[in-house]
Design a protein around this motif. Structure first.
Motif, short mmCIF file in Angstrom:
data_model
loop_
_atom_site.label_atom_id
_atom_site.label_comp_id
_atom_site.label_asym_id
_atom_site.label_seq_id
_atom_site.Cartn_x
_atom_site.Cartn_y
_atom_site.Cartn_z
N HIS A 82 99.28 -54.66 52.50
CA HIS A 82 100.70 -54.47 52.83
C HIS A 82 101.18 -53.06 52.50
O HIS A 82 102.05 -52.52 53.19
N ASP A 83 100.68 -52.46 51.45
CA ASP A 83 101.12 -51.12 51.10
C ASP A 83 100.73 -50.11 52.16
O ASP A 83 101.42 -49.09 52.36
N PHE A 84 99.64 -50.38 52.86
CA PHE A 84 99.21 -49.52 53.96
C PHE A 84 99.84 -49.94 55.28
O PHE A 84 100.28 -49.10 56.07
N LEU A 85 99.89 -51.24 55.53
CA LEU A 85 100.34 -51.76 56.82
C LEU A 85 101.84 -51.64 57.01
O LEU A 85 102.30 -51.46 58.15
N LEU A 86 102.62 -51.73 55.95
CA LEU A 86 104.09 -51.77 56.05
C LEU A 86 104.70 -50.59 55.29
O LEU A 86 105.31 -50.77 54.23
N PRO A 87 104.59 -49.38 55.81
CA PRO A 87 105.27 -48.26 55.17
C PRO A 87 106.78 -48.33 55.38
O PRO A 87 107.29 -49.15 56.17
N GLY A 88 107.49 -47.48 54.71
CA GLY A 88 108.95 -47.53 54.77
C GLY A 88 109.52 -47.27 56.16
O GLY A 88 110.47 -47.94 56.59
N PHE A 89 108.95 -46.33 56.90
CA PHE A 89 109.50 -46.04 58.23
C PHE A 89 109.30 -47.23 59.18
O PHE A 89 110.15 -47.50 60.05
N GLY A 153 105.11 -42.90 64.23
CA GLY A 153 104.17 -43.96 64.62
C GLY A 153 102.74 -43.50 64.74
O GLY A 153 101.81 -44.22 64.33
N ASP A 154 102.52 -42.33 65.31
CA ASP A 154 101.14 -41.86 65.51
C ASP A 154 100.76 -40.78 64.50
O ASP A 154 99.92 -39.91 64.80
N SER A 155 101.36 -40.82 63.33
CA SER A 155 101.03 -39.82 62.31
C SER A 155 99.63 -40.08 61.75
O SER A 155 99.10 -41.19 61.80
N ARG A 156 99.06 -39.06 61.18
CA ARG A 156 97.67 -39.14 60.71
C ARG A 156 97.50 -39.96 59.43
O ARG A 156 96.39 -40.32 59.08
N ASP A 157 98.61 -40.25 58.73
CA ASP A 157 98.49 -40.98 57.47
C ASP A 157 98.82 -42.45 57.61
O ASP A 157 99.15 -43.11 56.62
N TRP A 158 98.72 -42.99 58.87
CA TRP A 158 98.99 -44.41 59.02
C TRP A 158 97.77 -45.11 59.61
O TRP A 158 96.81 -45.38 58.90
N MET A 159 97.77 -45.39 60.90
CA MET A 159 96.68 -46.15 61.49
C MET A 159 95.44 -45.28 61.65
O MET A 159 95.53 -44.08 61.90
N PRO A 160 94.24 -45.88 61.50
CA PRO A 160 92.99 -45.10 61.65
C PRO A 160 92.80 -44.63 63.07
O PRO A 160 93.27 -45.25 64.03
N GLY A 161 92.07 -43.53 63.21
CA GLY A 161 91.83 -42.95 64.54
C GLY A 161 93.09 -42.39 65.15
O GLY A 161 93.32 -42.56 66.36
#
Length: 264
Positions: A82-89, A153-161
């Motif tokens: 959850h800490d990775f999947l649900l960031p504040g933004f 949404g497509d920032s490098r520090d969220w979803m892989p790839g």
């Protein structure tokens, strides 16, 4: 029927189209998708409430169990990430998108009631104001949601790839729906303003008409002025009598009796 002129017909059509777009965007999991450039992407697609992984593991490597398939983002299995999947933004996007969706749901029964209301009904202007206000407020909420997601949404520090992640068609529908809600609501508010001025003009004209009729009815008829005599009447009119000469009294006659009377 409520949509009695061209402005309201355009407003209803734009409103229905924008509502459909945003409802579809709200419920579909294609806000962020992979472009297919990777052979085995660990992330495939994501929406506001659903995310799809392919052999994805905890980025912190605290747990070795992989995640596959599409699940609700608040699913119990995702608790460890959850800490990775649900960031504040992302939570902010969910919040503002939900508020916009609630405004859309409120507008649907109001629009149905408006279409069955005649212009002479007292609820006509109230419905116009309510629909327009809800759509303008919903557009602001939806616009905030799509701007935040578009920026982060497509920032490098969220979803892989992240190099191969693009905005999906659900995000595009969300943008269209959120943007079109604003002009639709403005058209409703403009029509409500026009209707208000029409009613005020009708009331003022009615009061002026009633006051004028009452004023002229209460006025007394003008007194008849004496008319000038015609030439015929003036010719045959009797002449005014001349004043008679005063007669002498008997006392004066007796006083001069026997004397010589001279006229001077």
């Amino acid at each position: 029927m409520g949509a009695s002129n061209r402005i309201l017909q355009v407003a209803v059509c734009v409103s229905v189209f924008s509502l459909i777009c945003f409802v579809i965007a709200f419920s579909t999991p294609y806000w962020l998708v992979t472009d297919g450039g990777l052979q085995n992407p660990r992330f495939t697609n994501l929406g506001l409430w659903e995310v799809c992984f392919n052999n994805f593991q905890d980025i912190h490597r605290f747990f070795d169990n992989p995640f596959n398939g599409c699940l609700w983002v608040f699913e119990e299995e995702y608790y460890i990430i959850h800490d990775f999947l649900l960031p504040g933004f992302y939570i902010s996007v969910q919040l503002f998108a939900t508020l916009c969706f609630v405004m859309c749901l409120v507008v649907i029964p109001l629009t149905a009631a408006f279409l069955r209301t005649s212009r002479d009904d007292d609820r006509y202007m109230v419905l116009l104001l309510a629909i327009g206000s809800c759509q303008v407020v919903g557009s602001v909420f939806g616009f905030i949601a799509v701007v935040i997601f578009g920026a982060k949404g497509d920032s490098r520090d969220w979803m892989p790839g992240w190099q191969n992640n693009d905005m999906g068609w659900s995000f595009a529908l969300g943008v269209v729906g959120a943007v079109l809600l604003l002009p639709a609501g403005v058209l409703y508010l403009v029509e409500a303003r026009r209707e208000r001025y029409k009613r005020l003009n009708e009331i003022s004209n009615r009061e002026i008409s009633e006051y004028g009729d009452e004023y002229y009815q209460n006025q007394a008829p003008p007194a008849a002025l004496p008319s000038a005599p015609s030439p015929y009447e003036s010719y045959f009119a009797s002449e005014p009598s001349r004043p008679r000469r005063p007669q002498q009294s008997s006392s004066s006659n007796s006083a001069v009796h026997g004397g010589i009377q001279t006229d001077i």
